[in-house]
Design an enzyme around this catalytic site. Structure first.
Site, short mmCIF file in Angstrom:
data_model
loop_
_atom_site.label_atom_id
_atom_site.label_comp_id
_atom_site.label_asym_id
_atom_site.label_seq_id
_atom_site.Cartn_x
_atom_site.Cartn_y
_atom_site.Cartn_z
N LYS A 14 39.94 22.89 35.01
CA LYS A 14 40.96 22.39 35.93
C LYS A 14 40.33 21.46 36.98
CE LYS A 14 42.21 26.56 37.14
NZ LYS A 14 41.36 27.34 36.24
N LYS A 21 47.87 35.63 24.66
CA LYS A 21 47.75 36.85 23.85
C LYS A 21 47.41 36.52 22.40
CE LYS A 21 50.93 39.54 26.74
NZ LYS A 21 52.23 40.24 26.82
N SER A 48 55.00 44.97 28.45
CA SER A 48 54.77 44.43 27.11
C SER A 48 54.01 45.38 26.19
CB SER A 48 54.02 43.10 27.20
OG SER A 48 52.74 43.28 27.76
N PRO A 97 39.97 30.96 34.51
CA PRO A 97 38.75 30.28 34.96
C PRO A 97 38.00 29.65 33.79
CG PRO A 97 38.91 32.49 35.89
CD PRO A 97 39.98 32.38 34.86
N GLY A 98 37.37 28.51 34.07
CA GLY A 98 36.50 27.89 33.09
C GLY A 98 37.17 27.00 32.07
#
Length: 803
Positions: A364, A725, A682, A360-361
């Site tokens: 898009k 990441k 992970s 978000p933000g």
């Protein structure tokens, strides 16, 4: 089983000759058998394996056909049911299995018996064959529309078949053609050649049916039809005149008729609209159904059947507009410019379907608006968040009270153009219930091969969506159904770096908030590196939404000061006085600890809102060898912890641990922030590092973060979401990041400035991870595990600070 001279498998089987039918494989057919030899053949087949060869005769008039009167190719069928009728005949239900060729007749006494071989030719479905199959299905659909003898439902069973061999046999079995033509198709062994021959035969049949239809139409007496309509219309006028006259109503109907002609609808839609208008003219003025019909016609005439926006195809202007509205996002901008370049070279092009995926933000939705602005098209947005009813997309049928078209058609009416930029926002937030699956309804909307004939349940006529530029947005891909995702071109929009956020705030967010709060650039200034300080200490996100909120917070406080002290008040926000506006900093460094600590390692995690830091703690206690896992961990993450412990046990000698050390200990692994569910493989090397540190008393470097899946043999496997990441590590002021070597190609997607600020270490094995992450062995961190009190040793060795 026999073998002929070519070493092919053959078999002997009873033969049943057919007068007026040709049977195909996979076809279930009822047969009436009355000839003596045929009945004997049936009885022989039932005694053996219930299989019989069905072959058509060359001449149906011959009652006792010999080898010369029977075709060479037939179908081996399985007898499903045999029923003897009172008149002596036998009713047989048989299912065709496969084609077979007669090699020779072995017996002609009681019944015909032949030696046969199976004739098949396997075929691999290529794109050319798939196109041929689609063409055949469309021709067969046209044939069904013209031939009332074939049920309309047949096309559903035909279009679902993916095997070209079976498709050809099913289509020819439904055609009303001569037996000779059917036998000719049966004898074609190659499925591709059979499809071609069948397509030619269908073309011929369709042409004949169309001629028949035209002839029937000419027979109608047009003059009588016109006279009947004129007479009825005059009667209606006289009745209305007697009732007091409704000229206004007639004028409204005439206006509707003019609107239908001016709308330039498709031929199908115009015919439908005119038919409904005729119904409306014959209805009583106060009829409830009249209102329904009137609303339907209004919807038809208000849609943009032929109206389209004039496109701007100047590449330089488009680049300027995209750069004015957004900072970065080079991949998306490049894709839009490529489309405009192709659009200039090709007049007619199918609208692309792009899918912007990111946290978000990151811009898009606003980017979609910029795409519409740079192309000169109308923009329309449809939010799919929480949509769970298929009728939201396709509309309700007119039989329901208060029925309306779906939101796709409603949005097209709102756009007033047939080529808008259409944003389908939050595609991953759709859900399914008993009312249907809206994502399945979107398959037709987002398929360039089908959306030129989009069918809405309310309209009941096809509407062309092929010129629409569809853009969808989503936070994650795994919630989008695979068939729907297959129709979209996915463009990843990862989180912003600190430098990018600073530039976005300086160029876009600050001017926007100044205007929104009634301030001028002279009233409020942000000096030096205050924006970087605000980003680092007051926000922690992949996008810039919270950053904009904090800027708005500062602007509101300055606005209050201006109202109190006067419009000439000027405020400069610096890193020192920022706390006066926003309070104390909300975030500090997310490193694992203030010092290098034992049993405390830093991992990297991917979330729906971007990357994040994942601290993992491991501690050792006296016990009976149990592994305790806490922190709201999922099954995959728990299995990773088990694999990490198994690896440490297998490496006990290299790590200086006693052989059966785990039997005297309780090992506890905890991932803080227990209210948040965590899962995924992970974190494997992170947990293994924390375990190794806790057991060997070697502290983990606080400025090292890592991500990677671990195997029992210590191999480090690749992971996903690397860019998010790495950005999270950069935001948390990590200096070294350990990643799997197989993710080396993903490093190129990371911004160059972030790469230069980090030491990215590529590893293949867990031994390399421990070498990089653990501090060197010192006198303080070494002890005799077997002869020492474990808790006491832990207290003595975990206190030193390794800076």
């Amino acid at each position: 089983m026999l073998f002929n001279e070519k070493n092919q498998k053959t078999r002997v089987i009873p033969l049943l000759s057919l007068r007026d039918v040709v049977v195909f494989p996979h076809m279930i057919v009822p047969l009436f058998v009355g000839r003596e030899k045929s009945v004997n053949a049936l009885e022989a087949a039932e005694k053996h394996d219930s299989q019989i060869l069905l072959v058509s005769q060359k001449n149906a008039r011959v009652d006792t056909p010999g080898p010369d009167e029977i075709n060479d190719v037939g179908v081996v069928a399985e007898i499903l049911q045999v029923l003897k009728l009172p008149d002596g005949t036998v009713k047989v239900l048989a299912e065709g299995q496969y084609r077979a060729e007669i090699i020779r007749f072995t017996s002609q006494k009681k019944y015909l018996e032949v030696e046969i071989k199976e004739v098949t030719q396997p075929v691999e479905v290529t794109r050319e064959i798939e196109a041929l199959m689609r063409s055949l299905c469309s021709k067969f659909e046209e044939y069904i529309k013209l031939n009332v003898k074939v049920p309309a439902e047949t096309i559903l069973s035909v279009t679902s078949i993916e095997d070209p061999d079976r498709l050809a046999d099913l289509v020819i079995s439904h055609l009303s053609v001569k037996l000779a033509d059917k036998q000719r198709i049966l004898e074609i062994i190659d499925p591709v050649e059979r499809l071609h021959s069948l397509a030619n035969l269908l073309d011929s049949e369709i042409e004949i049916l169309q001629i028949e239809k035209r002839i029937r139409g000419r027979v109608r007496n047009q003059l009588e039809k016109y006279q009947k309509e004129y007479y009825l219309n005059e009667q209606m006028k006289a009745i209305r005149s007697e009732l007091g006259g409704k000229d206004d109503e007639r004028d409204e109907l005439h206006k509707l008729r003019d609107k239908i002609k001016e709308a330039k609808m498709s031929k199908e839609a115009q015919e439908k609209a005119l038919n409904e208008l005729k119904r409306l003219e014959n209805m009583p003025p106060m009829s409830a159904e009249g209102t329904v019909v009137l609303n339907y016609i209004d919807w038809l005439v208000s849609l943009p059947w032929s109206k389209s926006s004039r496109e701007k195809l100047i590449i330089s202007d488009a680049e300027r507009i995209l750069n004015e509205d957004h900072y970065g996002l080079e991949k998306v901008k490049e894709r839009i410019i490529e489309y405009l370049a192709v659009r200039r070279l090709v007049k007619k092009i199918k609208g692309p379907i792009l899918c912007f995926v990111g946290p978000p933000g990151v811009g898009k939705t606003s980017l979609s608006k910029s795409v519409a602005r740079c192309m000169g098209r109308k923009f329309v947005r449809l939010s799919l968040g929480g949509v769970r009813d298929e009728a939201e997309i396709r509309g309700h049928r007119r039989t329901y009270i208060g029925a309306l078209p779906g939101r796709i058609i409603q949005s097209m009416k709102k756009a007033k153009s047939k080529n808008p930029v259409f944003l389908l926002d939050e595609t991953d937030k759709m859900s399914t219930d008993f009312r249907g699956d809206p994502s399945a309804a979107l398959l037709e909307v987002l398929d360039p091969e089908q959306n030129n004939a989009f069918s809405d349940h309310y309209l009941e006529v096809e509407f062309d969506l092929s010129e629409v530029f569809f853009i969808t947005t989503a936070n994650v891909l795994h919630r989008i159904p695979q068939p729907l995702m297959d129709r979209m071109e996915v463009i990843q929009i990862p989180g912003y770096t600190e430098e990018e956020k600073s530039k976005i705030a300086e160029k876009f967010l600050v001017p926007k908030q100044l205007k929104a709060n009634g301030l001028t650039p002279g009233n409020l200034k942000f000096s030096g590196t205050v924006l970087n300080h605000l980003i680092r200490k007051y926000t922690r996100e992949a996008g810039v939404r919270n950053l904009e909120r904090e800027l708005a917070n500062v602007c509101r406080k300055v606005a209050r000061k201006i109202v109190k002290d006067g419009k000439k008040t000027a405020v400069t926000v610096t890193a020192k006085n920022l706390a006066k506006f926003l309070g104390p900093p909300r975030y500090k460094s997310r490193l694992a600890g203030e010092t290098h600590e034992v049993g405390l390692s830093t991992g990297l995690a991917w979330t729906e809102v971007g990357g994040d830091i994942l601290v993992t703690e491991a501690t050792i206690m006296d016990g009976k060898g149990n592994l305790i896992l806490t922190g709201n961990l999922g099954d995959v993450m728990k299995e990773s912890a088990q694999a990490a412990l198994s690896y440490i046990r297998s490496k006990s000698r290299e790590l200086g641990l006693p052989k059966n050390f785990y039997q005297k200990l309780e090992i506890h692994i905890h991932v803080p922030e227990g209210a948040i569910p965590k899962d995924g493989p992970s974190a494997g090397i992170t947990m293994a590092t924390a375990l190794a540190s806790a057991l060997t008393r070697r502290p983990v470097r606080r400025d090292v973060a890592m991500t990677g899946e671990i195997t029992l043999r210590g191999r480090v496997l690749p992971i996903g979401g690397l860019k998010e990441k790495i950005l999270a590590a950069h935001r948390a002021e990590i200096r070294t990041v350990i990643i799997p070597r197989e993710n080396e190609n993903d490093i190129n997607e990371i911004p160059k400035k972030v790469r230069s600020a980090l030491n990215i270490v590529l590893v293949d094995h867990m031994d390399e991870v421990l070498k990089e992450a653990l501090m060197p062995v010192t006198e303080e961190s070494s002890f005799d595990l077997e002869n020492s009190d474990y808790d006491k040793t832990y207290q003595q060795t975990s206190s030193p600070s390794y800076q």
